[in-house]
Write a protein that holds these residues in place. Structure first.
Motif, PDB file in Angstrom:
ATOM      1  N   VAL A 206       0.857  -1.182   0.000  1.00 39.50           N
ATOM      2  CA  VAL A 206       0.000   0.000   0.000  1.00 39.50           C
ATOM      3  C   VAL A 206       0.893   1.232   0.000  1.00 39.50           C
ATOM      4  N   ILE A 207       0.344   2.322  -0.486  1.00 40.71           N
ATOM      5  CA  ILE A 207       1.091   3.570  -0.476  1.00 40.71           C
ATOM      6  C   ILE A 207       0.135   4.674  -0.057  1.00 40.71           C
ATOM      7  N   ASP A 208       0.664   5.636   0.660  1.00 39.09           N
ATOM      8  CA  ASP A 208      -0.152   6.779   1.040  1.00 39.09           C
ATOM      9  C   ASP A 208       0.608   8.044   0.687  1.00 39.09           C
ATOM     10  N   SER A 209       0.014   9.189   0.977  1.00 37.63           N
ATOM     11  CA  SER A 209       0.651  10.451   0.599  1.00 37.63           C
ATOM     12  C   SER A 209       1.973  10.645   1.331  1.00 37.63           C
ATOM     13  N   PHE A 210       2.095  10.103   2.543  1.00 37.59           N
ATOM     14  CA  PHE A 210       3.334  10.242   3.310  1.00 37.59           C
ATOM     15  C   PHE A 210       4.491   9.528   2.617  1.00 37.59           C
ATOM     16  N   VAL A 211       4.267   8.265   2.215  1.00 38.89           N
ATOM     17  CA  VAL A 211       5.318   7.495   1.538  1.00 38.89           C
ATOM     18  C   VAL A 211       5.643   8.147   0.191  1.00 38.89           C
ATOM     19  N   ALA A 212       4.613   8.591  -0.526  1.00 38.47           N
ATOM     20  CA  ALA A 212       4.829   9.247  -1.820  1.00 38.47           C
ATOM     21  C   ALA A 212       5.667  10.513  -1.638  1.00 38.47           C
ATOM     22  N   ARG A 213       5.353  11.308  -0.624  1.00 33.21           N
ATOM     23  CA  ARG A 213       6.113  12.536  -0.355  1.00 33.21           C
ATOM     24  C   ARG A 213       7.563  12.200   0.004  1.00 33.21           C
ATOM     25  N   THR A 214       7.751  11.136   0.804  1.00 31.49           N
ATOM     26  CA  THR A 214       9.100  10.707   1.177  1.00 31.49           C
ATOM     27  C   THR A 214       9.906  10.353  -0.070  1.00 31.49           C
ATOM     28  N   LEU A 215       9.309   9.613  -1.009  1.00 26.36           N
ATOM     29  CA  LEU A 215       9.994   9.239  -2.241  1.00 26.36           C
ATOM     30  C   LEU A 215      10.354  10.475  -3.080  1.00 26.36           C
ATOM     31  N   MET A 216       9.429  11.439  -3.158  1.00 30.88           N
ATOM     32  CA  MET A 216       9.701  12.652  -3.935  1.00 30.88           C
ATOM     33  C   MET A 216      10.811  13.481  -3.294  1.00 30.88           C
ATOM     34  N   GLU A 217      10.775  13.607  -1.963  1.00 30.27           N
ATOM     35  CA  GLU A 217      11.811  14.372  -1.270  1.00 30.27           C
ATOM     36  C   GLU A 217      13.173  13.707  -1.417  1.00 30.27           C
ATOM     37  N   LEU A 218      13.217  12.382  -1.273  1.00 32.24           N
ATOM     38  CA  LEU A 218      14.473  11.644  -1.449  1.00 32.24           C
ATOM     39  C   LEU A 218      15.048  11.864  -2.843  1.00 32.24           C
ATOM     40  N   THR A 219      14.177  11.809  -3.844  1.00 34.92           N
ATOM     41  CA  THR A 219      14.610  11.997  -5.228  1.00 34.92           C
ATOM     42  C   THR A 219      15.188  13.388  -5.427  1.00 34.92           C
ATOM     43  N   THR A 220      14.530  14.398  -4.888  1.00 42.98           N
ATOM     44  CA  THR A 220      15.001  15.778  -5.033  1.00 42.98           C
ATOM     45  C   THR A 220      16.342  15.987  -4.343  1.00 42.98           C
ATOM     46  N   VAL A 221      16.466  15.504  -3.107  1.00 50.11           N
ATOM     47  CA  VAL A 221      17.714  15.656  -2.362  1.00 50.11           C
ATOM     48  C   VAL A 221      18.842  14.915  -3.073  1.00 50.11           C
ATOM     49  N   ALA A 222      18.580  13.685  -3.510  1.00 50.42           N
ATOM     50  CA  ALA A 222      19.604  12.894  -4.199  1.00 50.42           C
ATOM     51  C   ALA A 222      20.063  13.606  -5.462  1.00 50.42           C
ATOM     52  N   ARG A 223      19.109  14.158  -6.211  1.00 53.97           N
ATOM     53  CA  ARG A 223      19.451  14.862  -7.450  1.00 53.97           C
ATOM     54  C   ARG A 223      20.353  16.058  -7.149  1.00 53.97           C
ATOM     55  N   LEU A 224      20.051  16.787  -6.077  1.00 53.58           N
ATOM     56  CA  LEU A 224      20.888  17.920  -5.674  1.00 53.58           C
ATOM     57  C   LEU A 224      22.299  17.467  -5.312  1.00 53.58           C
ATOM     58  N   LEU A 225      22.432  16.221  -4.840  1.00 51.65           N
ATOM     59  CA  LEU A 225      23.743  15.668  -4.483  1.00 51.65           C
ATOM     60  C   LEU A 225      24.415  14.965  -5.669  1.00 51.65           C
ATOM     61  N   GLY A 226      23.775  15.028  -6.844  1.00 49.53           N
ATOM     62  CA  GLY A 226      24.383  14.467  -8.045  1.00 49.53           C
ATOM     63  C   GLY A 226      24.058  13.019  -8.326  1.00 49.53           C
ATOM     64  N   ALA A 227      23.044  12.474  -7.666  1.00 47.56           N
ATOM     65  CA  ALA A 227      22.680  11.072  -7.891  1.00 47.56           C
ATOM     66  C   ALA A 227      21.302  10.983  -8.559  1.00 47.56           C
ATOM     67  N   ARG A 228      21.161   9.996  -9.406  1.00 45.97           N
ATOM     68  CA  ARG A 228      19.885   9.727 -10.073  1.00 45.97           C
ATOM     69  C   ARG A 228      19.167   8.636  -9.291  1.00 45.97           C
ATOM     70  N   VAL A 229      17.881   8.828  -9.034  1.00 44.27           N
ATOM     71  CA  VAL A 229      17.098   7.854  -8.270  1.00 44.27           C
ATOM     72  C   VAL A 229      16.085   7.184  -9.189  1.00 44.27           C
TER      73      VAL A 229
END
Length: 136
Positions: free
Chosen positions: A59-82
């Motif tokens: 199952v997925i909810d808005s919290f998990v979805a937001r966590t995935l989006m935030e992780l992706t954004t932070v990783a991208r800022l650090l030069g990594a592709r998620v």
């Protein structure tokens, strides 16, 4: 406490790619610790790619979805592709029904396709019964 790791989500390293996965038991505290550890590892190890396997997420909810989006954004800022891999059809349907878009999150059908997209190549396996060296 410094150096203390809570029993959270394991993060493995394969070359310059970090591989991890999410389970259903992702509460706020675990999600924050996971995000912090993953971003620290990306920075410290110079990872250029991150694969997050969500195939065990039922199952997925808005919290998990937001966590995935935030992780992706932070990783991208650090030069990594998620790449988020292994989304089950019911999870995808739930995201659509809830109107949640995983903005900026790349997906792959399964972990193997995700790793291939990150440039990871599996070594060819020798044919069964094949021997190395000269025949006798």
């Amino acid at each position: 406490m410094t150096g203390h790791r809570s029993p959270g989500v394991p993060i493995l390293r394969l070359g310059d790619v970090l591989v991890t996965g999410l389970l259903n038991e992702l509460d706020d505290r675990t999600a924050i610790a996971f995000t912090e550890e993953l971003t620290e590892r990306i920075s410290a190890e110079g990872a250029r790619g991150v694969l997050i396997d969500i195939s065990r997420l039922e199952v997925i909810d808005s919290f998990v979805a937001r966590t995935l989006m935030e992780l992706t954004t932070v990783a991208r800022l650090l030069g990594a592709r998620v790449i988020v891999a292994g989304m089950r059809p019911p999870v995808a349907i739930t995201l659509v029904e809830l109107g949640i878009e995983l903005v900026g999150v790349e997906t792959a059908l399964n972990p193997e396709q995700g790793m291939a997209a990150l440039g990871w190549r599996q070594a060819p396996q020798p044919l069964e019964g094949a021997r190395r060296g000269t025949p006798r």
